[in-house]
Design an enzyme around this catalytic site. Structure first.
Site, PDB file in Angstrom:
ATOM      1  N   LYS A  32       9.071   4.737 -11.144  1.00 26.78           N
ATOM      2  CA  LYS A  32       8.267   5.643 -11.343  1.00 26.78           C
ATOM      3  C   LYS A  32       8.621   6.988 -11.024  1.00 26.78           C
ATOM      4  CE  LYS A  32       6.286   4.179  -6.654  1.00 26.78           C
ATOM      5  NZ  LYS A  32       6.611   5.564  -6.049  1.00 26.78           N
ATOM      6  N   THR A  33       9.751   6.845  -9.140  1.00 26.30           N
ATOM      7  CA  THR A  33      10.103   7.912  -8.849  1.00 26.30           C
ATOM      8  C   THR A  33      10.571   9.304  -9.727  1.00 26.30           C
ATOM      9  OG1 THR A  33      10.322   7.018  -6.726  1.00 26.30           O
ATOM     10  CG2 THR A  33      11.233   9.213  -7.287  1.00 26.30           C
ATOM     11  N   ASP A 219       1.431  10.234  -5.073  1.00 30.77           N
ATOM     12  CA  ASP A 219       2.045   9.015  -5.212  1.00 30.77           C
ATOM     13  C   ASP A 219       1.685   7.941  -4.179  1.00 30.77           C
ATOM     14  OD1 ASP A 219       4.285   6.966  -5.842  1.00 30.77           O
ATOM     15  OD2 ASP A 219       5.871   7.745  -4.797  1.00 30.77           O
ATOM     16  N   GLU A 220       1.986   6.260  -4.684  1.00 30.83           N
ATOM     17  CA  GLU A 220       1.330   5.648  -4.131  1.00 30.83           C
ATOM     18  C   GLU A 220       0.129   5.504  -3.831  1.00 30.83           C
ATOM     19  OE1 GLU A 220       3.373   3.084  -3.667  1.00 30.83           O
ATOM     20  OE2 GLU A 220       5.296   3.537  -3.327  1.00 30.83           O
ATOM     21  N   GLN A 250       0.451  -4.029  -5.860  1.00 29.55           N
ATOM     22  CA  GLN A 250       0.971  -3.777  -4.341  1.00 29.55           C
ATOM     23  C   GLN A 250      -0.164  -2.947  -3.622  1.00 29.55           C
ATOM     24  OE1 GLN A 250       5.661  -2.168  -5.158  1.00 29.55           O
ATOM     25  NE2 GLN A 250       4.962  -2.063  -6.910  1.00 29.55           N
ATOM     26  N   ARG A 619      10.497  -7.486  -4.531  1.00 28.69           N
ATOM     27  CA  ARG A 619      11.977  -6.927  -3.775  1.00 28.69           C
ATOM     28  C   ARG A 619      13.739  -7.482  -4.684  1.00 28.69           C
ATOM     29  NH1 ARG A 619       9.712  -3.190  -3.420  1.00 28.69           N
ATOM     30  NH2 ARG A 619       8.405  -5.082  -4.889  1.00 28.69           N
TER      31      ARG A 619
END
Length: 764
Positions: A32-33, A219-220, A250, A619
């Site tokens: 996504k970044t 973002d987020e 998340q 993770r």
């Protein structure tokens, strides 16, 4: 446009989208970044958007820095003028220009948490409000949550008009805001709230910024609260080119105000929005992703998506069952040691736990093996404030000349002894060649101490009382007495914050460490001195003592700093691990009431716990380990909790069958939760329910829940025998969930308390 190379179809679609609302549902590890930074570059390079017409908002300074670096690598000086900020940093830029519209000077101050605490205390004092009834930190948290929901003092008092306690806090809130303004200061929560207020009260200011920012990216987005949602909505009011990026799976910060409905309802708020799902994962193997997908699909409040990867043939998930947390920790360090010997490096590994208190047993295992590690998102167990405070109390019981420990705890909890009084006491002690403690014992004879003298003498009387208990109490009982008599735990309980509850858990976990030390000493006392013992060295102590325990703790603390290698194993909470990735991940404590956490179960937040499980699984790049124990001593109590309900949601095909584990291949159906610690299950274990230990058959159901023992029925007045404490009389039986605590007055050792399900007694 080189930056478009390597993008997959969905990523490229997100980058090419220009006008109108855009929802990017970006699964874990989906890049996504890169999508956000490439989209910024594409808006400027291809669509000729001016840099100053772009606003990108992140949650952390680290994320903002990383985004700026990536955009700079793509655009160079072309990026000058782009706003890439955190929510608060962006709002400060606006407030610096317009806060005078609210009656503040533009050179306002921002009070930190210590400033806030001092100010709240002043307000409580001015309003003659008891800090015992209204603990300052609890008041701060209540006011902060109100600001997150954009409730000013007027609305707060109106909403809670009929609630005495909250209406009283409303008075503090009003005075607090007035005092802040008198000091030309804002607290952290004011920053967004006041920006929104300026926008709502000044249409020209809102129009300026909503026209200026033609393209907004957040973002987020799943972590936004109400205030952040309103802020973004106002800024996107004119152009409506709002792009939000996030993953509802998340969303794990509901406990601190995040509102998952912001992302779940985005398509309702913007019916014309385009939704793009980034489901291709570039991080984990197919085995790990399948497990994560199958677990998270059980949540009802989510957007459907399924992560996938072309990384086929990954290693299956290791699941191991151990007798207790010490053997669990040994498995973790032994596995890491073996994998490093096979060619890995310490930096490949992370241990992610649900609660901070779990780290203590794990840290001890790393120290023994001399494996380098580093903790993130928390402080090492013996370096945490509450643990250092407790250790300082214990050191005073051994040595009243320890001025460092005296100064550390003289106001823990607060006793109203000011700095001036302590300076005077220290000066007196130095002049008379004595310790501050002994000087404090006669504080009434020292001129100039005033009312502080009484508090100082009361403190020394408390220490003398605890010192008198030292020779007649077991060490674990003595530590409990210190916690109780000093009211450390009670002071944290009154704060009623997440941090305070974690501190309480850590204090209880310290008792677990002492109990383990006592058990170790008891085992050693039964061992014979080996023939090859060093005759020039004194025999190792075989009786538990406070002095010896403090010595061992100080050695452990020194070894904690050992880091001869540049690489180290990462230890952190699951919450802290969000956004990170490691080759191999261990998740210990995969048990009911640990993970999912007992507070989440009590409050009906199982879905957020499942999202946290999803975060933990994703993770791992290559290998995932989940471990659980038959019994775990944590927070000062020994519990027998079933394996986590999330385990039954993992496909059996994803799990590695290990002969060395007590692998439980078929689990129960969805559990129903009781209020106590035991769980009702609707299906028994597979494998016939039997395994072996020491050549004897064991029923797995007995591992989860001990058999009922008719001999465990006692009544007040019964005479009983305990192998360690001898004969005694039952003085009380107190129901505690589905267990009970039994109090026994022993003839020689006084009062002791035990969990009825765990203690071994014989009726006389």
């Amino acid at each position: 446009m080189k930056y478009l190379e390597g993008l997959n179809e969905q990523q490229e679609a997100a980058v090419w989208h220009k006008d109108g609302p855009l929802l990017i549902l970006a699964g874990a590890g989906s890049g996504k970044t890169r999508v956000i930074t490439c989209r910024i570059a594409h808006l400027i390079n291809y669509y000729q958007v001016k840099p100053w017409n772009i606003l990108a908002i992140t949650f952390t300074n680290k994320a903002a820095r990383e985004m700026k670096e990536r955009v700079s690598a793509l655009l160079g000086e072309q990026m000058n003028g782009i706003w890439i900020y955190t929510f608060h940093a962006a709002c400060i830029q606006i407030l610096r220009q317009h806060i005078d519209k609210l009656g503040f000077d533009r050179q306002f101050l921002i009070f930190d948490s210590d400033d806030q605490l001092s100010l709240i205390k002043d307000c409580l004092k001015a309003l003659n409000m008891d800090t015992e009834v209204f603990p300052p930190k609890m008041v701060i948290n209540t006011i902060g949550r109100a600001k997150d929901n954009l409730m000013d003092p007027d609305e707060f008092e109106s909403v809670y008009e009929s609630d005495y306690r909250m209406s009283e806090i409303g008075k503090v809130y009003r005075r607090y805001q007035e005092t802040l303004k008198n000091n030309n200061a804002l607290d952290f929560d004011d920053i967004i709230m006041y920006t929104i207020r300026i926008f709502r009260e000044n249409e020209d200011v809102l129009e300026f910024y909503s026209r200026k920012f033609k393209y907004i990216m957040v973002d987020e987005y799943q972590d936004t609260n109400r205030a952040q949602f309103v802020l973004v909505s106002l800024l996107a009011k004119y152009h409506r080119n709002l792009c939000v990026v996030g993953d509802d799976d998340q969303s794990i910060y509901g406990w601190r105000g995040a509102d998952i409905s912001n992302i779940l309802d985005f398509e309702k708020i913007y019916p014309d929005c385009r939704t793009i799902k980034l489901e291709r994962n570039y991080r984990s193997t197919d085995i790990i992703l399948e497990a994560a997908n199958q677990v998270i699909k059980n949540n009802k409040g989510r957007k459907h998506k399924k992560l996938w990867t072309d990384k086929t043939g990954g290693e299956k998930i290791v699941h191991m069952n151990f007798d207790d947390e010490r053997k669990e920790a040994d498995f973790i360090v032994n596995t890491i040691e073996r994998r490093v010997e096979e060619g890995g490096s310490y930096g490949d590994f992370a241990v992610l736990y649900r609660v901070n208190a779990q780290s203590r047993a794990i840290e001890d295992a790393f120290v023994k093996k001399r494996i380098p590690y580093k903790m993130y998102g928390g402080i090492k167990f013996y370096e945490r404030k509450e643990i250092k405070d407790l250790l300082a109390y214990l050191r005073l019981l051994v040595n009243v000349s320890d001025n460092i420990s005296f100064k550390r705890v003289i106001n823990v909890p607060k006793r109203g002894i000011g700095k001036a009084s302590l300076d005077k006491l220290e000066e007196y002690a130095q002049k008379n060649g004595t310790s501050m403690f002994l000087a404090a014992a006669n504080a009434s004879s020292i001129q100039g101490l005033g009312r502080a003298a009484q508090s100082l003498e009361a403190f020394t009387n408390l220490i003398y009382k605890l010192m008198s208990l030292k020779p007649v109490m077991d060490l674990s009982d003595l530590v409990e007495a210190v916690i109780d008599e000093t009211e450390m735990e009670e002071s944290y309980r009154k704060e009623y914050t997440q941090e305070a509850f974690e501190r309480i858990e850590n204090l209880r976990e310290f008792i677990t460490a002492v109990m383990e030390y006592e058990a170790e000493m008891e085992r050693m006392s039964d061992e014979e001195i080996p023939e090859n013992a060093d005759p020039d060295m004194p025999a190792e102590a075989k009786e538990a003592s406070l002095e010896d325990f403090l010595y061992k703790v100080s050695l452990a603390a020194d070894t904690d700093e050992l880091d001869l290698n540049e690489e180290y194993v990462t230890l952190m909470t699951l919450h802290s691990a969000k956004g990170l990735e490691f080759n191999e991940v261990f998740i210990p404590g995969f048990e009911e009431e640990i993970f999912p956490h007992y507070l989440a179960l009590a409050e009906g937040n199982l879905e957020e716990e499942r999202r946290l499980c999803y975060v933990g699984f994703t993770r791992a790049r290559k290998k995932l380990y989940i471990t659980y124990t038959n019994e775990r001593t944590i927070f000062g109590r020994t519990r027998r909790n079933p394996v986590s309900c999330f385990f039954s949601e993992i496909p059996e095909a994803c799990l590695e069958v290990s002969k060395s584990s007590r692998a439980l291949s078929n689990f129960w159906d969805e559990p129903t939760y009781d209020r106590g610690y035991e769980k009702k299950r609707t299906k028994s274990f597979g494998l016939g329910g039997l395994l072996t230990r020491g050549g004897k058959a064991i029923d797995l159901n007995d591992i989860v829940k001990p058999k009922e023992d008719a001999s465990r029925t006692y009544a007040v007045g019964d005479r009983v025998y305990h192998k360690k404490y001898g004969e005694g009389t039952v003085s009380a039986i107190v129901k505690d969930g589905q267990d009970s605590t039994i109090e026994i007055a022993f003839d020689k050792f006084g009062m002791k308390r035990f969990l009825l399900s765990m203690v071994q007694l014989t009726k006389l």
